[in-house]
Scaffold this motif. Structure first.
Motif, PDB file in Angstrom:
ATOM      1  N   LEU A  44       0.852  -1.171  -0.099  1.00  0.00           N
ATOM      2  CA  LEU A  44      -0.073   0.121   0.117  1.00  0.00           C
ATOM      3  C   LEU A  44       0.987   1.277  -0.106  1.00  0.00           C
ATOM      4  O   LEU A  44       0.326   2.470  -0.183  1.00  0.00           O
ATOM      5  N   GLY A  45       2.048   1.072   0.132  1.00  0.00           N
ATOM      6  CA  GLY A  45       3.110   2.024   0.105  1.00  0.00           C
ATOM      7  C   GLY A  45       3.524   2.756   1.520  1.00  0.00           C
ATOM      8  O   GLY A  45       4.206   3.737   1.603  1.00  0.00           O
ATOM      9  N   PHE A  46       3.431   2.023   2.296  1.00  0.00           N
ATOM     10  CA  PHE A  46       3.787   2.424   3.901  1.00  0.00           C
ATOM     11  C   PHE A  46       4.601   1.329   4.601  1.00  0.00           C
ATOM     12  O   PHE A  46       4.500   0.307   4.842  1.00  0.00           O
ATOM     13  N   GLU A  47       5.918   1.808   4.761  1.00  0.00           N
ATOM     14  CA  GLU A  47       7.051   1.176   5.491  1.00  0.00           C
ATOM     15  C   GLU A  47       6.766   1.338   6.997  1.00  0.00           C
ATOM     16  O   GLU A  47       6.630   2.458   7.349  1.00  0.00           O
ATOM     17  N   GLN A  48       7.034   0.333   7.796  1.00  0.00           N
ATOM     18  CA  GLN A  48       6.506   0.500   8.992  1.00  0.00           C
ATOM     19  C   GLN A  48       7.678   1.450   9.860  1.00  0.00           C
ATOM     20  O   GLN A  48       7.236   2.175  10.965  1.00  0.00           O
ATOM     21  N   ASP A  49       8.946   1.389   9.496  1.00  0.00           N
ATOM     22  CA  ASP A  49       9.883   2.073  10.068  1.00  0.00           C
ATOM     23  C   ASP A  49       9.521   3.692   9.700  1.00  0.00           C
ATOM     24  O   ASP A  49       9.805   4.704  10.304  1.00  0.00           O
ATOM     25  N   VAL A  50       9.026   4.085   8.434  1.00  0.00           N
ATOM     26  CA  VAL A  50       8.525   5.479   7.942  1.00  0.00           C
ATOM     27  C   VAL A  50       7.478   5.799   8.692  1.00  0.00           C
ATOM     28  O   VAL A  50       7.337   6.886   9.222  1.00  0.00           O
ATOM     29  N   LYS A  73      -6.138   4.463   2.079  1.00  0.00           N
ATOM     30  CA  LYS A  73      -5.721   3.463   1.166  1.00  0.00           C
ATOM     31  C   LYS A  73      -5.991   2.037   1.691  1.00  0.00           C
ATOM     32  O   LYS A  73      -6.431   1.135   0.858  1.00  0.00           O
ATOM     33  N   ILE A  74      -6.396   1.863   2.708  1.00  0.00           N
ATOM     34  CA  ILE A  74      -6.831   0.773   3.386  1.00  0.00           C
ATOM     35  C   ILE A  74      -8.251   0.547   2.915  1.00  0.00           C
ATOM     36  O   ILE A  74      -8.662  -0.699   2.421  1.00  0.00           O
ATOM     37  N   LYS A  75      -9.289   1.695   2.919  1.00  0.00           N
ATOM     38  CA  LYS A  75     -10.423   1.651   2.601  1.00  0.00           C
ATOM     39  C   LYS A  75     -10.587   1.317   0.842  1.00  0.00           C
ATOM     40  O   LYS A  75     -11.319   0.411   0.747  1.00  0.00           O
ATOM     41  N   ASN A  76      -9.740   1.774   0.134  1.00  0.00           N
ATOM     42  CA  ASN A  76      -9.857   1.351  -1.465  1.00  0.00           C
ATOM     43  C   ASN A  76      -9.225   0.160  -1.521  1.00  0.00           C
ATOM     44  O   ASN A  76      -9.511  -0.415  -2.668  1.00  0.00           O
ATOM     45  N   ALA A  77      -8.591  -0.341  -0.576  1.00  0.00           N
ATOM     46  CA  ALA A  77      -8.040  -2.201  -0.753  1.00  0.00           C
ATOM     47  C   ALA A  77      -8.908  -2.887  -0.478  1.00  0.00           C
ATOM     48  O   ALA A  77      -8.922  -4.190  -0.610  1.00  0.00           O
TER      49      ALA A  77
END
Length: 135
Positions: A40-46, A130-134
């Protein structure tokens, strides 16, 4: 979210009987959730560094149906069951590739928390969208 992540069973994943140790199914599920966020484009460290949040497990349940063994290829799936401002519930199943046998049926509750206070915090809108669109 209908996510599918491949996992191979290594010796380190098995117990004295040669089957996957029960707690390792949760490790497999964690990997799948991490890869889902990454896709989804989200790294946990970021998320930790830029948003000041982490996702933590609030609850976890598993129903073990059949054993996985050394060298099996598995699919770990994830499907968003529900979400709120601060959390989500994800149904996660583990199947053996090839015969598609359901080995473990699970459900994990996740909460977004502030990294400093570890208090629940709303999921940032960019992530929630992004979660909703997935779905």
């Amino acid at each position: 979210m209908n996510y599918r992540f491949p996992v191979r069973v290594y010796y380190e994943d098995t117990d004295a009987a040669g089957i996957v140790y029960y707690a390792n199914y949760f490790r497999f599920m964690e990997r799948a959730r991490t890869e889902w966020l990454r896709d989804l484009g989200f790294e946990q460290d970021v998320l930790r560094r830029e948003y000041g949040i982490v996702f933590v497990v609030r609850s976890a349940a598993a129903d073990y149906r059949a054993p996985a063994r050394f060298n099996d290829l598995l699919w770990v799936t994830g499907e968003l069951v529900q979400h709120s401002r601060t959390g989500m519930t994800i149904a996660q199943n583990v199947y053996r590739q090839g015969d598609n046998e359901l080995l473990c049926k699970g459900e994990v509750g996740i909460v977004c928390v502030d990294i400093e206070s570890f208090r629940p915090r709303p999921i940032p809108s960019a992530i929630l969208e992004k979660i909703k669109n997935a779905e």
